[in-house]
Design a protein around this motif. Structure first.
Motif, mmCIF file in Angstrom:
data_model
loop_
_atom_site.group_PDB
_atom_site.id
_atom_site.type_symbol
_atom_site.label_atom_id
_atom_site.label_comp_id
_atom_site.label_asym_id
_atom_site.label_seq_id
_atom_site.Cartn_x
_atom_site.Cartn_y
_atom_site.Cartn_z
ATOM 1 N N GLU A 11 0.838 -1.200 0.000
ATOM 2 C CA GLU A 11 0.000 0.000 0.000
ATOM 3 C C GLU A 11 0.874 1.251 0.000
ATOM 4 O O GLU A 11 0.614 2.208 -0.745
ATOM 5 N N CYS A 14 2.230 1.958 -3.370
ATOM 6 C CA CYS A 14 1.213 2.530 -4.260
ATOM 7 C C CYS A 14 0.983 4.007 -3.960
ATOM 8 O O CYS A 14 0.871 4.824 -4.871
ATOM 9 N N GLU A 18 1.753 7.025 -6.471
ATOM 10 C CA GLU A 18 0.691 7.981 -6.788
ATOM 11 C C GLU A 18 1.184 9.418 -6.584
ATOM 12 O O GLU A 18 0.784 10.336 -7.296
ATOM 13 N N LEU A 62 7.343 -1.912 -7.723
ATOM 14 C CA LEU A 62 6.214 -2.840 -7.720
ATOM 15 C C LEU A 62 6.166 -3.623 -9.025
ATOM 16 O O LEU A 62 6.382 -3.062 -10.099
ATOM 17 N N GLU A 67 1.401 -4.304 -7.570
ATOM 18 C CA GLU A 67 0.592 -3.100 -7.748
ATOM 19 C C GLU A 67 -0.893 -3.403 -7.575
ATOM 20 O O GLU A 67 -1.622 -2.644 -6.930
ATOM 21 N N GLY A 70 -1.482 -3.966 -3.800
ATOM 22 C CA GLY A 70 -1.316 -2.708 -3.079
ATOM 23 C C GLY A 70 -2.438 -1.726 -3.351
ATOM 24 O O GLY A 70 -2.934 -1.058 -2.434
ATOM 25 N N CYS A 71 -2.857 -1.647 -4.601
ATOM 26 C CA CYS A 71 -3.952 -0.742 -4.948
ATOM 27 C C CYS A 71 -5.263 -1.178 -4.310
ATOM 28 O O CYS A 71 -6.064 -0.349 -3.888
ATOM 29 N N CYS A 130 -7.828 1.696 -8.547
ATOM 30 C CA CYS A 130 -6.469 2.200 -8.433
ATOM 31 C C CYS A 130 -6.124 3.230 -9.504
ATOM 32 O O CYS A 130 -6.363 2.989 -10.686
ATOM 33 N N LEU A 132 -3.164 4.146 -10.407
ATOM 34 C CA LEU A 132 -1.868 3.891 -11.027
ATOM 35 C C LEU A 132 -2.005 3.259 -12.384
ATOM 36 O O LEU A 132 -2.881 2.574 -12.710
#
Length: 132
Positions: A11, A14, A18, A62, A67, A70-71, A130, A132
């Motif tokens: 997290e 991410c 971001e 990541l 990712e 985490g997202c 997310c 990303l």
């Protein structure tokens, strides 16, 4: 080692990405999590062995799988934090602390339903997938 520690690191990666830092160092991750660098090392090594991150020359990157996980955790955190702050009137810092604890146990379905409820009940925008 607890899976929640690994999820916290994913997290954090991410959130840092971001905010424009897609290749943070272990020290930067530790600062973001308000932990000692030594407390971040073991979860990062586990994540590297299982393919969620790659450690390259002191930076952590990541993988697509990392990712995605985490997202998902970051989104759950934001949904829970929004619920605690907007619906229950908790201070943002307290809401974030509570969200940190619960984000690891709530199912994707429950988070999605809570997100939809928040949008309807408070006229809030739903927390998107997310960024990303």
């Amino acid at each position: 080692m607890e899976a929640s520690s690994q999820e916290d690191v994913l997290e954090a990666l991410c959130v840092l990405a971001e905010n424009g830092n897609a290749r943070p160092t272990m020290a930067e991750i530790a600062v973001h999590l308000s932990r000692e660098e030594s407390a971040v090392r073991a979860p990062l090594n586990t994540l590297a062995r299982s393919g969620e991150v790659v450690i390259e020359g002191g930076s952590v990157v990541l993988t697509p799988r990392g990712e995605e996980i985490g997202c998902r955790i970051m989104r759950k955190h934001r949904i829970l934090q929004s619920f605690f702050a907007e619906m229950l009137g908790m201070k943002p810092e307290e809401a974030s602390r509570e969200a940190c604890v619960l984000e690891h146990g709530i199912s994707d379905e429950a988070a999605d339903r809570l997100n939809t409820y928040l949008g309807r009940a408070a006229g809030l925008p739903c927390v998107p997938a997310c960024p990303l």
